[in-house]
Scaffold this motif. Structure first.
Motif, PDB file in Angstrom:
ATOM      1  N   ASP A 107      26.199  21.089  -5.452  1.00  0.00           N
ATOM      2  CA  ASP A 107      24.910  20.940  -4.784  1.00  0.00           C
ATOM      3  C   ASP A 107      24.117  22.223  -4.987  1.00  0.00           C
ATOM      4  O   ASP A 107      24.547  23.114  -5.708  1.00  0.00           O
ATOM      5  CB  ASP A 107      25.052  20.596  -3.297  1.00  0.00           C
ATOM      6  CG  ASP A 107      25.800  21.685  -2.508  1.00  0.00           C
ATOM      7  OD1 ASP A 107      25.539  22.888  -2.747  1.00  0.00           O
ATOM      8  OD2 ASP A 107      26.641  21.325  -1.671  1.00  0.00           O
ATOM      9  N   GLU A 108      22.964  22.305  -4.360  1.00  0.00           N
ATOM     10  CA  GLU A 108      22.069  23.447  -4.574  1.00  0.00           C
ATOM     11  C   GLU A 108      22.009  24.386  -3.372  1.00  0.00           C
ATOM     12  O   GLU A 108      21.134  25.256  -3.305  1.00  0.00           O
ATOM     13  CB  GLU A 108      20.664  22.928  -4.899  1.00  0.00           C
ATOM     14  CG  GLU A 108      20.630  22.082  -6.162  1.00  0.00           C
ATOM     15  CD  GLU A 108      19.242  21.559  -6.482  1.00  0.00           C
ATOM     16  OE1 GLU A 108      18.282  21.920  -5.759  1.00  0.00           O
ATOM     17  OE2 GLU A 108      19.107  20.787  -7.446  1.00  0.00           O
ATOM     18  N   THR A 109      22.963  24.252  -2.449  1.00  0.00           N
ATOM     19  CA  THR A 109      22.927  25.052  -1.228  1.00  0.00           C
ATOM     20  C   THR A 109      22.984  26.542  -1.524  1.00  0.00           C
ATOM     21  O   THR A 109      22.178  27.333  -1.013  1.00  0.00           O
ATOM     22  CB  THR A 109      24.084  24.669  -0.289  1.00  0.00           C
ATOM     23  OG1 THR A 109      23.994  23.271   0.002  1.00  0.00           O
ATOM     24  CG2 THR A 109      24.022  25.461   1.006  1.00  0.00           C
ATOM     25  N   ASP A 110      23.959  26.958  -2.345  1.00  0.00           N
ATOM     26  CA  ASP A 110      24.086  28.378  -2.688  1.00  0.00           C
ATOM     27  C   ASP A 110      22.853  28.886  -3.415  1.00  0.00           C
ATOM     28  O   ASP A 110      22.371  29.993  -3.154  1.00  0.00           O
ATOM     29  CB  ASP A 110      25.323  28.607  -3.557  1.00  0.00           C
ATOM     30  CG  ASP A 110      26.622  28.572  -2.765  1.00  0.00           C
ATOM     31  OD1 ASP A 110      26.575  28.752  -1.537  1.00  0.00           O
ATOM     32  OD2 ASP A 110      27.683  28.367  -3.376  1.00  0.00           O
ATOM     33  N   GLN A 112      19.753  27.824  -3.257  1.00  0.00           N
ATOM     34  CA  GLN A 112      18.589  27.951  -2.378  1.00  0.00           C
ATOM     35  C   GLN A 112      18.720  29.147  -1.456  1.00  0.00           C
ATOM     36  O   GLN A 112      17.740  29.847  -1.177  1.00  0.00           O
ATOM     37  CB  GLN A 112      18.404  26.677  -1.556  1.00  0.00           C
ATOM     38  CG  GLN A 112      17.011  26.548  -0.950  1.00  0.00           C
ATOM     39  CD  GLN A 112      15.924  26.501  -2.003  1.00  0.00           C
ATOM     40  OE1 GLN A 112      15.960  25.688  -2.921  1.00  0.00           O
ATOM     41  NE2 GLN A 112      14.946  27.395  -1.905  1.00  0.00           N
ATOM     42  N   LYS A 113      19.943  29.407  -0.994  1.00  0.00           N
ATOM     43  CA  LYS A 113      20.181  30.540  -0.109  1.00  0.00           C
ATOM     44  C   LYS A 113      19.830  31.848  -0.821  1.00  0.00           C
ATOM     45  O   LYS A 113      19.199  32.743  -0.231  1.00  0.00           O
ATOM     46  CB  LYS A 113      21.643  30.556   0.332  1.00  0.00           C
ATOM     47  CG  LYS A 113      21.983  31.606   1.372  1.00  0.00           C
ATOM     48  CD  LYS A 113      23.468  31.610   1.682  1.00  0.00           C
ATOM     49  CE  LYS A 113      23.943  30.294   2.250  1.00  0.00           C
ATOM     50  NZ  LYS A 113      25.389  30.351   2.629  1.00  0.00           N
ATOM     51  N   HIS A 202      32.560  33.122  -0.225  1.00  0.00           N
ATOM     52  CA  HIS A 202      32.539  32.299   0.995  1.00  0.00           C
ATOM     53  C   HIS A 202      33.659  32.657   1.964  1.00  0.00           C
ATOM     54  O   HIS A 202      34.308  31.783   2.534  1.00  0.00           O
ATOM     55  CB  HIS A 202      32.589  30.814   0.631  1.00  0.00           C
ATOM     56  CG  HIS A 202      31.472  30.378  -0.251  1.00  0.00           C
ATOM     57  ND1 HIS A 202      31.655  29.652  -1.403  1.00  0.00           N
ATOM     58  CD2 HIS A 202      30.127  30.592  -0.172  1.00  0.00           C
ATOM     59  CE1 HIS A 202      30.497  29.418  -1.992  1.00  0.00           C
ATOM     60  NE2 HIS A 202      29.550  29.985  -1.258  1.00  0.00           N
TER      61      HIS A 202
END
Length: 258
Positions: A107-110, A112-113, A202
């Motif tokens: 996904d793109e969570t990292d 975007q953060k 993480h």
């Protein structure tokens, strides 16, 4: 010739740990009035107490999430209401999150953060503080980058992309402010042993520790020394960029281990 802070107000983002905390201590010891912003308020308070014990002056602390316009605006407003002027902004808040390849990212969570913090957050804090920094007549913006802003590597595409952006933003800002009383500096460290790798992996401390196995990395204090050097030059001297790596590192992924 080196100078001291002489009470100039220096704002440090991401000040609760690592390079930000080390810079806060070093700048306070050099005579600056330090203003500390970060999300982890309890760590800020502990740091402020430590600095007060060492210098006799307690830094200003405030809750700050650079990814939030509301939080950033309130922080700037509170700082200006307290001090009326700001001379220095150290844009230190930043992170790496994950090491996945673009092809295998789930996904793109990292992504975007990193973009929200390293790029948008830096731009936001600069925009909000810059009118006050210019008005001070003795301003300085220091952006904390990385050697990843000069050399990308597999598994670090987005992080490196954000740090290339920091370098580009710094260069453009220096040109935009030409003729105004503001110096602009980019500091690009190599491997520094802080919480950086723990965050990147993480929270996996074993994997983070392996990053530095068999070599001697830089410390947060090493980078703080570079920051203090840049901000204590005579006002007609601008340190455009400092690239600093451990002796055991020649580039991204180029490390001598014993």
């Amino acid at each position: 010739m080196s100078l001291r802070g002489d009470g100039k107000v220096a704002v440090i983002t991401g000040a609760s740990s690592g390079i930000g905390a080390a810079a806060a201590k070093a700048m306070a010891s050099a005579g600056f009035t330090v203003v500390l912003g970060a999300r982890r308020e309890e760590r800020l308070e502990a740091l402020a107490s430590e600095i007060e014990q060492e210098t006799g002056r307690r830094p200003y602390t405030g809750s700050l999430d650079v990814t939030s316009l509301e939080s950033s605006t309130k922080f700037v407003s509170d700082v200006m209401n307290t001090f009326k002027t700001v001379n220095i902004l150290l844009n230190n808040a930043g992170l790496a999150s994950g090491t996945s390849y673009i092809e295998t990212a789930e996904d793109e969570t990292d992504w975007q953060k990193m973009i929200d913090t390293n790029v948008s957050g830096l731009l936001r804090m600069t925009r909000l503080f810059l009118p006050h920094i210019i008005a001070s007549g003795e301003g300085h913006v220091i952006n904390l980058g990385s050697i990843a802003g000069h050399e990308a590597y597999a598994g670090g595409s987005v992080y490196a992309g954000t740090k290339f952006a920091v370098r580009a933003i710094t260069t453009a800002l220096r040109q935009e402010l030409l003729g105004k009383p503001v110096r602009v500096t980019h500091i690009a460290p190599g491997m520094v042993e802080t919480e950086f790798s723990v965050v990147r992996y993480h929270g996996d401390e074993n994997q983070a520790a392996n990053v530095y196995t068999g070599m001697t990395p830089l410390t947060a204090e090493d980078i703080a020394d570079c920051i203090v050097f840049a901000v204590t030059r005579p006002l007609h001297v601008n340190i455009d960029e400092i690239i600093v790596k451990p002796t055991d590192q020649a580039g991204a992924g180029k490390v001598a281990r014993r």
